[in-house]
Design a protein around this motif. Structure first.
Motif, PDB file in Angstrom:
ATOM      1  N   GLY A 254       0.769  -1.238   0.000  1.00  0.00           N
ATOM      2  CA  GLY A 254       0.000   0.000   0.000  1.00  0.00           C
ATOM      3  C   GLY A 254       0.798   1.286   0.000  1.00  0.00           C
ATOM      4  N   ARG A 255       1.963   1.288   0.612  1.00  0.00           N
ATOM      5  CA  ARG A 255       2.791   2.493   0.684  1.00  0.00           C
ATOM      6  C   ARG A 255       4.247   2.117   0.520  1.00  0.00           C
ATOM      7  NH1 ARG A 255       1.465   4.972   6.366  1.00  0.00           N
ATOM      8  NH2 ARG A 255       3.368   6.109   5.890  1.00  0.00           N
ATOM      9  N   LYS A 256       4.998   3.050  -0.080  1.00  0.00           N
ATOM     10  CA  LYS A 256       6.439   2.842  -0.173  1.00  0.00           C
ATOM     11  C   LYS A 256       7.079   3.050   1.195  1.00  0.00           C
ATOM     12  CE  LYS A 256       6.949   4.272  -5.000  1.00  0.00           C
ATOM     13  NZ  LYS A 256       7.643   5.193  -5.939  1.00  0.00           N
ATOM     14  N   LEU A 257       8.137   2.303   1.450  1.00  0.00           N
ATOM     15  CA  LEU A 257       8.898   2.478   2.675  1.00  0.00           C
ATOM     16  C   LEU A 257       9.715   3.761   2.611  1.00  0.00           C
ATOM     17  CD1 LEU A 257      10.058  -1.205   3.137  1.00  0.00           C
ATOM     18  CD2 LEU A 257       8.500   0.040   4.647  1.00  0.00           C
ATOM     19  N   VAL A 258       9.989   4.319   3.780  1.00  0.00           N
ATOM     20  CA  VAL A 258      10.795   5.536   3.891  1.00  0.00           C
ATOM     21  C   VAL A 258      12.208   5.145   4.291  1.00  0.00           C
ATOM     22  CG1 VAL A 258      11.071   7.754   5.055  1.00  0.00           C
ATOM     23  CG2 VAL A 258       8.770   6.887   4.526  1.00  0.00           C
ATOM     24  N   PHE A 259      13.158   5.383   3.390  1.00  0.00           N
ATOM     25  CA  PHE A 259      14.567   5.121   3.682  1.00  0.00           C
ATOM     26  C   PHE A 259      15.324   6.444   3.636  1.00  0.00           C
ATOM     27  CE2 PHE A 259      13.286   0.971   1.896  1.00  0.00           C
ATOM     28  CZ  PHE A 259      13.700   0.151   2.922  1.00  0.00           C
ATOM     29  N   LYS A 260      16.252   6.598   4.564  1.00  0.00           N
ATOM     30  CA  LYS A 260      17.101   7.782   4.575  1.00  0.00           C
ATOM     31  C   LYS A 260      18.552   7.362   4.703  1.00  0.00           C
ATOM     32  CE  LYS A 260      13.625  10.985   6.329  1.00  0.00           C
ATOM     33  NZ  LYS A 260      13.302  12.035   7.335  1.00  0.00           N
TER      34      LYS A 260
ATOM     35  N   GLY B 185      26.629   6.955   8.307  1.00  0.00           N
ATOM     36  CA  GLY B 185      27.052   5.568   8.443  1.00  0.00           C
ATOM     37  C   GLY B 185      26.399   4.614   7.479  1.00  0.00           C
ATOM     38  N   GLY B 186      25.470   5.076   6.650  1.00  0.00           N
ATOM     39  CA  GLY B 186      24.812   4.191   5.710  1.00  0.00           C
ATOM     40  C   GLY B 186      23.319   4.406   5.693  1.00  0.00           C
ATOM     41  N   LEU B 187      22.613   3.398   5.208  1.00  0.00           N
ATOM     42  CA  LEU B 187      21.172   3.496   5.047  1.00  0.00           C
ATOM     43  C   LEU B 187      20.463   3.258   6.368  1.00  0.00           C
ATOM     44  CD1 LEU B 187      18.892   3.735   2.846  1.00  0.00           C
ATOM     45  CD2 LEU B 187      18.814   1.239   2.921  1.00  0.00           C
ATOM     46  N   VAL B 188      19.532   4.139   6.715  1.00  0.00           N
ATOM     47  CA  VAL B 188      18.738   3.978   7.925  1.00  0.00           C
ATOM     48  C   VAL B 188      17.583   3.036   7.614  1.00  0.00           C
ATOM     49  CG1 VAL B 188      17.376   5.139   9.697  1.00  0.00           C
ATOM     50  CG2 VAL B 188      19.356   6.301   8.674  1.00  0.00           C
ATOM     51  N   GLN B 189      17.544   1.925   8.335  1.00  0.00           N
ATOM     52  CA  GLN B 189      16.488   0.945   8.139  1.00  0.00           C
ATOM     53  C   GLN B 189      15.273   1.288   8.991  1.00  0.00           C
ATOM     54  OE1 GLN B 189      17.732  -3.327   7.652  1.00  0.00           O
ATOM     55  NE2 GLN B 189      19.428  -2.567   8.895  1.00  0.00           N
TER      56      GLN B 189
END
Length: 402
Positions: free
Chosen positions: A122-128, A132-136
Motif C-alpha cells: 500500500g505504501r512505499k517504505l521511507v529510507f534515509k 554511516g549508511g542506510l537507515v532501516q
C-alpha cells in the motif's frame, strides 16, 4: 548463516556482517568448479498470493560483495551505490520496484549481494541516508515513519559459493511469505511458510500469553494488525518487562555454580569441548587443558533475546561459537534440562514456563517447524533457510493472511 551479530540494527551499513546467511560463508573460499557455476545474477520470481488488493513495492538492498559498496539493485540486477548521507539523515533515492498484483508474479535479477529483499503493502517504505549508511525501519520507535506501514523482508547472500536465502522473524513477525530456490535437477525447496491458519494462530496465541507478551502486537489506528515485535524490541519499546527472563537466568546461574555445562559447538568436531562453571557473577569456560578461554558475565533478558551485549558472539572460533550455543539454550530454555549443549532436539525446546514464547509460538505455526525466531536459531538447523551451491532460480511468495 544467521547473523553472527545482532540483526536489530538501525543502519544498513553493517549489513554484510549482519545479514550473511548460512555458515558456509565462513569457509576459506569456493572451489573453482562452484565458482564457475554461479552467474553474476540469478532470477528471482516474486509471486503475490496474499489475497490483498494493495499495491506491493519491492526493494533489493545490500552490499555488493565484489566491492563492499552499499546500495540497491534494480529489477535487472544492476547495482546502484547509495549517495553520501548526512549527519541529519537525508532522503535516499527511490529504490522501489513495483510488485505484482494479487495472483500475479514477476521476475527480477539478484546480483551477488549480501542483502535484504523488502516488500511493503500500500505504501512505499521511507529510507534515509546517514553518514554511516542506510537507515532501516525501526518500528519499535513510535515515531519511525514506517511504523504504520505493513511490510516485511527476506535476507540473502548470493556469492561464488551459491545462494543462501531465508525468511526471518528475528526482528518481527509480520506479512506472511515463503522463500525457495530451484536446484540444478529442477527440484524446488521452500521454507518459511505458515500452516493454514497459522497467521491468525500466531497472533492469537501471542495475545493469549500472560506476562506482557500480548503487548508485542502492533496495530494501526484502524485496527489492522501490522506486526509482533521480537521480545528484545519489546523490551526496548517498554512493551515487555525488562526482567522477563531473569528467573530462568538466575536458575541457570545457580545450577552451574555447582555443576559443569559442557559446550560442543561444532558438530563436525566432537572432540572440541568447552566446560563452563559459574564463579560469582562470571561463567568461565575452560578448554580440555583446563585453561580459561572466555568468560561471560550474567546476562540480562535483552542480551538473551538479542544474542548480543553480555552474550556477544564475535566471528571467531571460540567465544562466538560458545556464545551462540548459550544464546540458543537460553531462548529455548534447555540449559537446565541438558548440561550437554547444544541441545538440538526440538522435543525439549521451550518447555520451561520462562522461555522465549515469541519464538516458541512462531515455530509452532510454521508448516515445516522452521523459523528464525532469534538470531542463532540455526543452532541445530532449526532456521528457515534454503541453500544451493548452483542455484537456478530463487523465489519469494507472498502468502495469504489466514
Amino acid at each position: 548463516m544467521p547473523s553472527r551479530h545482532r540483526r536489530r540494527l538501525t543502519l544498513l551499513a553493517p549489513l554484510a556482517a549482519t545479514a550473511l546467511i548460512g555458515t558456509a560463508l565462513t569457509v576459506a573460499g569456493p572451489s573453482p568448479t562452484v565458482q564457475a557455476a554461479v552467474p553474476a545474477t540469478i532470477p528471482l520470481t516474486f509471486k503475490n498470493n496474499s489475497g490483498r488488493a494493495d499495491q506491493v513495492y519491492v526493494y533489493n538492498l545490500g552490499t555488493e560483495l565484489s566491492t563492499g559498496r552499499q546500495g540497491w539493485a534494480d529489477a535487472n540486477g544492476t547495482f546502484h551505490p547509495w549517495p553520501v548521507g548526512g549527519s541529519v539523515p537525508v532522503p535516499a533515492p527511490d529504490a522501489s520496484i513495483a510488485g505484482p498484483a494479487n495472483g500475479q508474479s514477476m521476475t527480477i535479477r539478484l546480483p551477488k549481494f549480501s542483502g535484504r529483499i523488502y516488500f511493503s503493502y500500500g505504501r512505499k517504505l521511507v529510507f534515509k541516508l546517514a553518514t554511516g549508511g542506510l537507515v532501516q525501519p525501526a518500528v519499535q520507535n513510535p515515531s519511525d515513519p514506517n511504523r504504520d506501514i505493513l511490510f516485511n523482508w527476506s535476507e540473502y547472500t548470493l556469492n561464488d559459493s551459491g545462494l543462501w536465502l531465508n525468511s526471518t522473524q528475528v526482528d518481527m513477525v509480520s506479512a506472511p511469505y515463503a522463500v525457495g530456490l530451484k536446484r540444478p535437477d529442477g527440484s524446488v525447496v521452500t521454507t518459511g511458510r505458515l500452516k493454514p491458519g497459522g497467521y491468525h494462530g500466531f497472533f492469537n496465541a501471542l495475545r493469549g500469553q500472560p506476562g506482557g507478551w500480548a503487548r508485542l502486537v502492533q496495530t494501526r489506528a484502524d485496527g489492522t494488525v501490522l506486526r509482533a515485535l521480537a521480545p528484545g524490541h519489546g523490551i526496548e519499546a517498554g512493551a515487555l518487562p525488562a526482567n522477563v527472563m531473569n528467573d530462568y537466568i538466575d536458575r541457570v546461574w545457580t545450577k552451574y555454580a555447582t555443576s559443569t555445562l559442557t559446550v560442543t559447538p561444532f558438530a563436525h568436531q566432537p572432540s572440541v569441548k568447552y566446560h563452563g562453571r559459574v564463579s560469582g557473577n562470571v561463567m568461565n569456560f575452560t578448554n580440555s587443558a583446563g585453561t580459561v578461554v572466555t568468560s561471560f558475565q550474567k546476562p540480562d533478558s535483552d542480551s538473551v533475546f538479542g544474542c548480543y551485549k553480555l552474550l556477544d558472539a564475535p566471528n571467531d572460533q571460540v567465544r562466538g561459537p560458545i556464545s551462540r550455543t548459550l544464546c540458543a539454550g537460553y531462548n529455548r530454555s534447555t540449559l537446565l534440562t541438558n548440561p550437554q549443549q547444544p541441545d538440538t532436539s526440538s522435543a525439549g525446546f521451550y518447555q520451561d514456563t520462562v522461555t522465549n514464547h515469541y519464538a516458541r509460538k512462531i515455530h509452532a505455526q510454521m508448516a515445516d517447524g522452521k523459523a528464525y525466531g532469534f538470531a542463532f536459531d540455526d543452532v541445530g538447523a532449526h532456521e528457515s533457510l534454503v541453500h544451493d551451491g548452483d542455484p537456478r532460480q530463487a523465489y519469494v511468495t507472498l502468502d495469504p493472511f489466514d
